[in-house]
Write a protein that holds these residues in place. Structure first.
Motif, PDB file in Angstrom:
ATOM      1  N   GLU A 101       6.104  18.098  -4.561  1.00 17.29           N
ATOM      2  CA  GLU A 101       6.558  19.364  -3.988  1.00 17.29           C
ATOM      3  C   GLU A 101       5.407  20.369  -3.991  1.00 17.29           C
ATOM      4  O   GLU A 101       4.625  20.420  -4.944  1.00 17.29           O
ATOM      5  CB  GLU A 101       7.727  19.932  -4.799  1.00 17.29           C
ATOM      6  CG  GLU A 101       8.955  19.037  -4.837  1.00 17.29           C
ATOM      7  CD  GLU A 101       9.587  18.875  -3.461  1.00 17.29           C
ATOM      8  OE1 GLU A 101       9.384  19.773  -2.611  1.00 17.29           O
ATOM      9  OE2 GLU A 101      10.267  17.862  -3.231  1.00 17.29           O
ATOM     10  N   ARG A 236      23.824   9.189   4.956  1.00 15.70           N
ATOM     11  CA  ARG A 236      23.442  10.560   5.318  1.00 15.70           C
ATOM     12  C   ARG A 236      22.826  11.312   4.147  1.00 15.70           C
ATOM     13  O   ARG A 236      21.896  12.095   4.324  1.00 15.70           O
ATOM     14  CB  ARG A 236      24.665  11.316   5.857  1.00 15.70           C
ATOM     15  CG  ARG A 236      25.028  10.938   7.279  1.00 15.70           C
ATOM     16  CD  ARG A 236      26.230  11.728   7.776  1.00 15.70           C
ATOM     17  NE  ARG A 236      26.444  11.560   9.216  1.00 15.70           N
ATOM     18  CZ  ARG A 236      27.058  10.537   9.760  1.00 15.70           C
ATOM     19  NH1 ARG A 236      27.546   9.568   8.986  1.00 15.70           N
ATOM     20  NH2 ARG A 236      27.201  10.447  11.067  1.00 15.70           N
ATOM     21  N   ASP A 237      23.358  11.093   2.930  1.00 17.12           N
ATOM     22  CA  ASP A 237      22.832  11.821   1.783  1.00 17.12           C
ATOM     23  C   ASP A 237      21.521  11.232   1.256  1.00 17.12           C
ATOM     24  O   ASP A 237      20.952  11.735   0.290  1.00 17.12           O
ATOM     25  CB  ASP A 237      23.869  11.877   0.655  1.00 17.12           C
ATOM     26  CG  ASP A 237      24.270  10.496   0.149  1.00 17.12           C
ATOM     27  OD1 ASP A 237      23.917   9.491   0.813  1.00 17.12           O
ATOM     28  OD2 ASP A 237      24.916  10.413  -0.902  1.00 17.12           O
ATOM     29  N   ARG A 238      21.029  10.152   1.898  1.00 14.93           N
ATOM     30  CA  ARG A 238      19.762   9.541   1.479  1.00 14.93           C
ATOM     31  C   ARG A 238      18.639   9.773   2.487  1.00 14.93           C
ATOM     32  O   ARG A 238      17.490   9.425   2.220  1.00 14.93           O
ATOM     33  CB  ARG A 238      19.945   8.025   1.309  1.00 14.93           C
ATOM     34  CG  ARG A 238      21.055   7.620   0.349  1.00 14.93           C
ATOM     35  CD  ARG A 238      20.573   7.564  -1.052  1.00 14.93           C
ATOM     36  NE  ARG A 238      21.611   7.096  -1.967  1.00 14.93           N
ATOM     37  CZ  ARG A 238      21.408   6.799  -3.240  1.00 14.93           C
ATOM     38  NH1 ARG A 238      20.200   6.900  -3.747  1.00 14.93           N
ATOM     39  NH2 ARG A 238      22.394   6.397  -4.013  1.00 14.93           N
ATOM     40  N   VAL A 239      18.972  10.360   3.636  1.00  9.11           N
ATOM     41  CA  VAL A 239      17.985  10.499   4.709  1.00  9.11           C
ATOM     42  C   VAL A 239      16.837  11.408   4.293  1.00  9.11           C
ATOM     43  O   VAL A 239      15.654  11.075   4.494  1.00  9.11           O
ATOM     44  CB  VAL A 239      18.652  11.039   5.996  1.00  9.11           C
ATOM     45  CG1 VAL A 239      17.595  11.394   7.041  1.00  9.11           C
ATOM     46  CG2 VAL A 239      19.624  10.015   6.557  1.00  9.11           C
ATOM     47  N   ARG A 240      17.137  12.552   3.712  1.00  4.91           N
ATOM     48  CA  ARG A 240      16.079  13.503   3.364  1.00  4.91           C
ATOM     49  C   ARG A 240      15.087  12.879   2.375  1.00  4.91           C
ATOM     50  O   ARG A 240      13.874  13.006   2.558  1.00  4.91           O
ATOM     51  CB  ARG A 240      16.696  14.774   2.764  1.00  4.91           C
ATOM     52  CG  ARG A 240      15.663  15.817   2.411  1.00  4.91           C
ATOM     53  CD  ARG A 240      16.303  17.081   1.884  1.00  4.91           C
ATOM     54  NE  ARG A 240      15.310  18.056   1.490  1.00  4.91           N
ATOM     55  CZ  ARG A 240      15.595  19.238   0.961  1.00  4.91           C
ATOM     56  NH1 ARG A 240      16.858  19.594   0.794  1.00  4.91           N
ATOM     57  NH2 ARG A 240      14.635  20.069   0.620  1.00  4.91           N
ATOM     58  N   GLU A 241      15.612  12.240   1.354  1.00  2.92           N
ATOM     59  CA  GLU A 241      14.731  11.637   0.355  1.00  2.92           C
ATOM     60  C   GLU A 241      13.845  10.554   0.990  1.00  2.92           C
ATOM     61  O   GLU A 241      12.650  10.453   0.699  1.00  2.92           O
ATOM     62  CB  GLU A 241      15.548  11.019  -0.776  1.00  2.92           C
ATOM     63  CG  GLU A 241      14.697  10.358  -1.850  1.00  2.92           C
ATOM     64  CD  GLU A 241      15.525   9.687  -2.929  1.00  2.92           C
ATOM     65  OE1 GLU A 241      14.953   8.966  -3.754  1.00  2.92           O
ATOM     66  OE2 GLU A 241      16.770   9.877  -2.920  1.00  2.92           O
ATOM     67  N   LYS A 243      12.878  10.354   4.125  1.00  2.00           N
ATOM     68  CA  LYS A 243      11.857  11.006   4.957  1.00  2.00           C
ATOM     69  C   LYS A 243      10.700  11.502   4.097  1.00  2.00           C
ATOM     70  O   LYS A 243       9.522  11.370   4.475  1.00  2.00           O
ATOM     71  CB  LYS A 243      12.477  12.173   5.733  1.00  2.00           C
ATOM     72  CG  LYS A 243      13.319  11.750   6.924  1.00  2.00           C
ATOM     73  CD  LYS A 243      13.807  12.971   7.698  1.00  2.00           C
ATOM     74  CE  LYS A 243      14.527  12.568   8.976  1.00  2.00           C
ATOM     75  NZ  LYS A 243      14.992  13.727   9.747  1.00  2.00           N
ATOM     76  N   GLU A 244      11.013  12.055   2.941  1.00  2.00           N
ATOM     77  CA  GLU A 244       9.954  12.533   2.048  1.00  2.00           C
ATOM     78  C   GLU A 244       9.086  11.372   1.568  1.00  2.00           C
ATOM     79  O   GLU A 244       7.855  11.463   1.501  1.00  2.00           O
ATOM     80  CB  GLU A 244      10.561  13.266   0.855  1.00  2.00           C
ATOM     81  CG  GLU A 244      11.172  14.614   1.219  1.00  2.00           C
ATOM     82  CD  GLU A 244      11.893  15.270   0.053  1.00  2.00           C
ATOM     83  OE1 GLU A 244      12.159  14.557  -0.952  1.00  2.00           O
ATOM     84  OE2 GLU A 244      12.178  16.465   0.136  1.00  2.00           O
ATOM     85  N   ARG A 245       9.744  10.243   1.246  1.00  2.00           N
ATOM     86  CA  ARG A 245       9.001   9.073   0.791  1.00  2.00           C
ATOM     87  C   ARG A 245       8.096   8.523   1.879  1.00  2.00           C
ATOM     88  O   ARG A 245       7.026   7.982   1.614  1.00  2.00           O
ATOM     89  CB  ARG A 245       9.974   7.976   0.335  1.00  2.00           C
ATOM     90  CG  ARG A 245      10.792   8.334  -0.893  1.00  2.00           C
ATOM     91  CD  ARG A 245       9.955   8.262  -2.154  1.00  2.00           C
ATOM     92  NE  ARG A 245       9.428   6.934  -2.382  1.00  2.00           N
ATOM     93  CZ  ARG A 245      10.096   5.948  -3.013  1.00  2.00           C
ATOM     94  NH1 ARG A 245      11.327   6.169  -3.437  1.00  2.00           N
ATOM     95  NH2 ARG A 245       9.525   4.782  -3.210  1.00  2.00           N
TER      96      ARG A 245
END
Length: 248
Positions: A101, A236-241, A243-245
């Protein structure tokens, strides 16, 4: 400060370089995905701060430091859980948990500036950290037993794990192999730098993801780099993580 980044994942290098450049606080001396090439560069050039992955094939971050006569200040980039690193909060070695971050990166740079002189014994502290983390070694091979036959799979070659019909399968080279682990067990045993849970029924080998794209139902899918171009649903609740990876 002159900064250098070493990580065996190209996407991780690119993302961290972007974050460092965005701070306006460092000059990039270079980067490498090959720890041996990084070692040669660092022996020949002075840098002020080294951002170093811990787990790399061929040469770990600890081993690289041990081969430098006068290593620079080090900020480890790691997927190890925070509890394993709490003892080092007050030391001159700092660490960044992946995904990194921007706010935490700024704090690490603050610490590096404070610790610039006198320079600590980085190698001794790295050896202590290596010893501290050794018990948490992750799976490198996994066995699949069917009848009298046992197949040993190299974990790095497994594209994904999937749970169905009350069984767990490791998928490698397009073939499914039954394994004696639940997905919850595997989450604790697999290298979190490489594997990610993308669905209640799926764990994926992140470096083997080729593409992330929308599904017709409004969800998201990943396409793998395997011969069959396997597509897997992403919750859906795993998409953001994810994308960060992937550095997206």
């Amino acid at each position: 400060m002159r900064a250098y980044v070493v990580d065996d994942e190209q996407l991780a290098v690119e993302r961290l370089v972007r974050l460092l450049q965005a701070t306006g606080r460092v000059t990039m001396a270079g980067s490498a995905t090959d720890p041996v090439a990084a070692l040669e560069f660092l022996r020949a050039h002075d840098v002020d701060v080294l951002f170093l992955d811990i787990q790399m094939p061929g040469l770990t971050g600890f081993e690289l430091l041990d081969r430098l006569e006068r290593p620079p200040l080090v900020i480890f980039t790691t997927a190890f859980d925070r509890y394993a690193l709490n003892a080092f909060d007050a030391n001159s070695i700092d660490y960044l948990l992946k995904p990194i971050e921007p706010e935490r990166l700024d704090r690490a740079l603050d610490k590096a500036e404070r610790m610039a002189e006198p320079r600590p014994d980085v190698r001794a502290l790295a050896r202590e950290l290596a010893t501290h983390l050794a018990p948490g070694r992750k799976l490198e091979r996994i066995a699949s037993r069917v009848g009298e036959r046992t197949t040993v799979l190299d974990v790095a070659r497994i594209t994904h794990f999937v749970s169905k019909d009350k069984l767990t399968f490791a998928v490698a080279d397009g073939r499914e192999h039954v394994v004696d682990f639940t997905l919850a067990d595997l989450e604790g045993r697999l290298d979190p730098r490489r594997f990610a849970r993308i669905h209640r029924a799926t764990i994926v080998n992140v470096p083997l993801v080729q593409e992330l794209f929308p599904a017709v139902d409004g969800g998201m899918l990943v396409r793998l780099k395997d011969a069959g171009k396997t597509e897997l649903a992403v919750a859906r609740d795993r998409v953001r993580e994810l994308k960060e990876r992937l550095g997206i």
